[in-house]
Structures are given as structure tokens and as C-alpha cells.
Design an enzyme around this catalytic site. Structure first.
Site, PDB file in Angstrom:
ATOM      1  N   GLU A 126       0.829  -1.195   0.000  1.00 18.18           N
ATOM      2  CA  GLU A 126       0.000   0.000   0.000  1.00 18.18           C
ATOM      3  C   GLU A 126       0.869   1.253   0.000  1.00 18.18           C
ATOM      4  OE1 GLU A 126      -4.222  -1.353   1.926  1.00 18.18           O
ATOM      5  OE2 GLU A 126      -2.702  -0.643   3.331  1.00 18.18           O
ATOM      6  N   CYS A 139       3.684   8.531   1.248  1.00 19.66           N
ATOM      7  CA  CYS A 139       4.177   7.530   2.187  1.00 19.66           C
ATOM      8  C   CYS A 139       4.318   6.213   1.443  1.00 19.66           C
ATOM      9  CB  CYS A 139       3.206   7.400   3.348  1.00 19.66           C
ATOM     10  SG  CYS A 139       3.754   6.233   4.598  1.00 19.66           S
ATOM     11  N   CYS A 146       5.625  -7.139   7.132  1.00 17.85           N
ATOM     12  CA  CYS A 146       6.443  -6.506   8.159  1.00 17.85           C
ATOM     13  C   CYS A 146       7.056  -7.573   9.042  1.00 17.85           C
ATOM     14  CB  CYS A 146       5.555  -5.581   8.990  1.00 17.85           C
ATOM     15  SG  CYS A 146       6.433  -4.754  10.313  1.00 17.85           S
ATOM     16  N   CYS A 150       5.061  -4.618  16.245  1.00 18.09           N
ATOM     17  CA  CYS A 150       4.637  -3.508  17.099  1.00 18.09           C
ATOM     18  C   CYS A 150       3.167  -3.694  17.448  1.00 18.09           C
ATOM     19  CB  CYS A 150       4.879  -2.181  16.392  1.00 18.09           C
ATOM     20  SG  CYS A 150       6.611  -1.878  15.980  1.00 18.09           S
ATOM     21  N   CYS A 153       0.350  -1.444  15.881  1.00 20.60           N
ATOM     22  CA  CYS A 153       0.407  -1.192  14.438  1.00 20.60           C
ATOM     23  C   CYS A 153      -0.252  -2.324  13.664  1.00 20.60           C
ATOM     24  CB  CYS A 153       1.867  -1.040  14.003  1.00 20.60           C
ATOM     25  SG  CYS A 153       2.063  -0.755  12.234  1.00 20.60           S
ATOM     26  N   CYS A 385      -1.835   6.606  10.082  1.00 20.75           N
ATOM     27  CA  CYS A 385      -0.638   6.042  10.680  1.00 20.75           C
ATOM     28  C   CYS A 385      -0.950   4.742  11.417  1.00 20.75           C
ATOM     29  CB  CYS A 385      -0.065   7.074  11.644  1.00 20.75           C
ATOM     30  SG  CYS A 385       1.383   6.516  12.514  1.00 20.75           S
TER      31      CYS A 385
END
Length: 408
Positions: A126, A139, A146, A150, A153, A385
Site C-alpha cells: 500500500e 508515504c 512486516c 509492534c 500497528c 498512521c
């Protein structure tokens, strides 16, 4: 991260902790023609030599290709009018200039745009564009999935599949410029909601999408060299920000070899809490991370590090936390971005209430740090975010849930 999401990853030299391990898969299908996007001028010249371009012409021809790709944004060799027709045909038969396939494009009520992009091997990432009155920030992602976990997230709930190639990183920017009309003479979309009127629609690039960019160091560095090249896409290194969760050994190296702005996903002032929120802290704790920041090449009041701090209700948002944050960052030229937590399905946290965020910000401001509270952007399209996660993964998860319910 610093304008749209949080990082994650895979590294070149530093060993990864157990929780960071994940299978690496090859990039494009062998059947796909190799792309010229993402190659250095020297590598372009080598490709030209491989198809028979005389050595004396290679540098000149590589410069022509470079200009057509990165200044004019063409995606068709046939449009390269100052390249000999025979060479254009040879290039078209051997190589590609294509962008990733757009699986979906969403436009938020606030003008934020999110693209779900399918790469040549079928994997997806994305990319998010955040327009403001005086700038447009893109961004971009550095990995498929990933490697970090976290806890606040959404991207961190998706496993790491592979690193992106340099060309796949640059191509995100090129596709966004296509869609926004950011090439010379381009019209742009019919719906120009939120897009700034200036000559450049994309004025800033942040490596804050899917992935930990310092775990894909070489490809990210090579991609940013193209993005910052004054004869190419031509974005100043001061307008490129790399956000890391804290891959300490690579921070000084990034400063030496790439020299962009730096952002640190901090989010806690105690190791026990940061171990939970940002598990890479177990390998490189806060003291080690901040020491690397103090030694970041070129660090000055004119080139400050941004520290990102997500505001989690009752977790890290006390006045005592704010005072400790100020103490920790003493003598580091810094800006502190306070990020209201952006919820996602199943998230275990809630956003701090506004009064508490203001109390926290007041402590930081009194200490002399700029501490803007980032206005959430693109929440209605899950583009804010920490919310990024490829739609294919979300779909597969929902399909599994339906199947489990039907078998119950």
C-alpha cells in the site's frame, strides 16, 4: 513514522532477533520482462551493452533513458522520440517500464489517497498520498508485510513476505505521479480533492509505509539515490524522511550513505513498555537507540531528528511520561510528533483523550521542542498512521473467519 504509518522489516548485515525472522521470497516472476526502473546509470549502460549498443554510445543512451523515465515519466519506449527507432523496438522487446498494477484506489473525505498495488509476482503493498495546502507527502512501503510486531500497528500483524527491490520502491513514486498529474504537462485526475495547486504535487517522500526500511537497506538506499537525483525525480534529501523502529547499527550507516532526514518510532520512555510496544527494543534498548541518534551524521538544529510518539490512553500518555521524554532527548536536535492512535479492527488500545494529549504536548513545548499533534488523515479509508495492511491479507483473514464459523 512521520506522516502516514509505521515501519517493520529485513536487514543486510545485522542479525535479526527470533521474532524478526520470516521467509524471504524471490521478487518478480522469471517470465516477466526485467524493468529498467530502479537501475543506476551505470547499470542502465550495462543493460544497453548486453543488447548490443556500442560502448561509445552507452553513456549517452543511458542519459536519454534516465531523462525519459524520471523527468518526463514515460512508460512506453515508443514515446522516446530522440532514441533511434530500432533501439526503441529492441528495448520494448527486452525490458519493461511499467508501474505496479492498481488493485484499488481510495480517496478519503480529507483528500488522502490510498493505492493497493500488485507487484509483478502478485504480492501487494500500500502507498498513501497526504495532501496539504502547501505540500503533498507520499508515504511509501519498503517491504511486503512486516518483520516487526509492534503491538499498536496494524501492519505489524501481517507477516513479512519479502523485501522490495529498488525499482519497486521507486515505481510507487512514479505511479503516484502518474495518478496525480505530477509529470511535466500532465493533466492529473478529474477529482482533484485536496491536491495542492503548486507545480509539484509530491513535495515530500516518507518511508513510513509497510516495512522497516533499514532492514532493506541497500534497496532503499539505491531507490532514494534515484529519487534525490537532481537530473531525475529531483527531491531534496531534506524532503525525504526515513522512519525506523530502531535498527541501531544501520542508523549511522544510513546517515553516511543516504543522508536523508531521520524519524524514530519511539512511543515509550521506559524499556519495559517499549519492549511491549516496539519489540525490537529487546535487541536495541532506548539508551542504545538514542546514542545512535546523537551520533547521526549531519545532525544539527537545521537537520533535526523527528521522534514519533503514538498517544495510547493510560499506557504512555501521562505527564510523567512527557517529562521523561524531555529528559531522554536532552541535547538531541529534535522534533516530537505526537500521533493520536488510529484504531484498527481488534486493536488492544484506545487513543488518549484530547485533554491528556494537550497536557502532554504542553510539557514538551515548555522544554523547547516543537511538538505538533498530527491530525489523523485518511482514517475513513484505513490509510492513517499504523493502519496499513494489504487488502488481500484482510480478505483472506475474513474468509478464514467465515469458513471457521460455517464449520463450527
Amino acid at each position: 513514522m512521520s506522516v502516514a504509518m509505521l515501519p517493520a522489516s529485513a536487514i543486510s548485515e545485522a542479525p535479526k532477533p527470533a521474532q524478526d525472522s520470516a521467509p524471504q521470497e524471490s521478487a518478480p516472476h522469471e517470465s516477466a520482462p526485467p524493468s529498467l526502473i530502479g537501475l543506476s546509470r551505470e547499470a542502465l549502460a550495462e543493460r544497453l551493452g548486453a543488447i548490443g549498443v556500442p560502448e561509445k554510445q552507452r553513456r549517452m543512451r543511458a542519459a536519454q533513458l534516465w531523462n525519459w523515465m524520471y523527468v518526463r515519466g514515460v512508460d512506453d519506449f515508443g514515446a522516446m522520440s530522440n532514441v533511434a527507432k530500432g533501439l526503441r523496438e529492441e528495448l520494448a522487446g527486452r525490458f519493461a517500464l511499467g508501474r505496479p498494477e492498481i488493485v484499488s484506489e481510495q480517496v478519503s473525505q480529507d483528500g488522502t489517497r490510498k493505492w493497493l498495488l500488485r507487484l509483478a509476482d502478485g504480492r501487494e503493498v500500500e502507498t498513501v498520498y497526504i495532501p496539504e495546502d502547501d505540500r503533498g507527502t507520499l508515504c511509501i512501503s519498503s517491504q511486503v508485510g512486516c518483520t516487526l510486531t509492534c503491538s499498536f500497528c496494524h501492519t505489524g500483524t501481517q507477516r513479512l513476505v519479502r523485501n522490495l527491490e529498488a525499482g519497486e520502491i521507486v515505481a510507487q513514486i512514479m505511479l503516484a505521479r502518474d495518478r496525480l498529474g505530477d509529470w511535466p504537462g500532465a493533466e492529473g485526475p478529474e477529482d482533484k480533492t485536496g491536491i495542492p495547486d503548486g507545480p509539484r504535487k509530491i513535495t515530500n517522500v516518507v518511508l513510513m509505509g509497510m516495512g522497516e526500511p533499514l532492514y532493506n537497506f541497500d534497496n532503499v538506499r539505491d531507490a532514494m539515490a534515484i529519487v534525490s537525483d537532481g537530473e531525475g525525480i529531483s527531491l531534496s534529501k531534506r524532503r525525504i524522511t526515513l522512519s525506523t523502529s530502531g535498527v541501531v547499527p544501520e542508523i549511522p550507516r544510513w546517515g553516511e550513505e543516504a543522508g536523508t532526514m531521520l524519524a524514530i518510532s519511539l512511543h515509550a520512555v521506559r524499556d519495559d513498555l517499549r519492549n511491549e510496544l516496539v519489540p525490537i527494543n529487546k535487541k536495541w534498548p532506548i539508551a542504545d537507540l538514542l546514542e545512535a541518534c546523537r551520533n547521526y551524521p549531519g545532525l544539527s538544529n537545521a537537520k533535526r531528528i523527528t521522534f514519533e510518539y503514538v498517544m495510547l490512553d493510560g499506557v504512555n500518555d501521562s505527564v510523567a511520561d512527557a517529562k521523561e521524554l524531555v529528559r531522554l532527548l536532552k541535547k538531541i536536535p529534535a522534533k516530537i510528533n505526537l500521533i493520536p492512535f488510529n484504531p484498527w479492527p481488534g486493536s488492544p488500545y484506545e487513543c488518549s483523550d484530547w485533554d491528556q494529549i494537550e497536557k502532554f504536548a504542553e510539557v514538551v513545548n515548555r522544554a523547547g521542542y516543537a511538538s505538533p499533534v498530527r491530525t489523523p488523515r485518511g482514517r475513513d479509508i484505513m490509510a492513517a498512521c499504523g493502519q496499513l495492511k494489504s487488502a488481500s491479507v484482510k480478505l483472506r483473514a475474513s474468509q478464514r473467519a467465515v469458513a471457521a464459523a460455517s464449520n463450527a
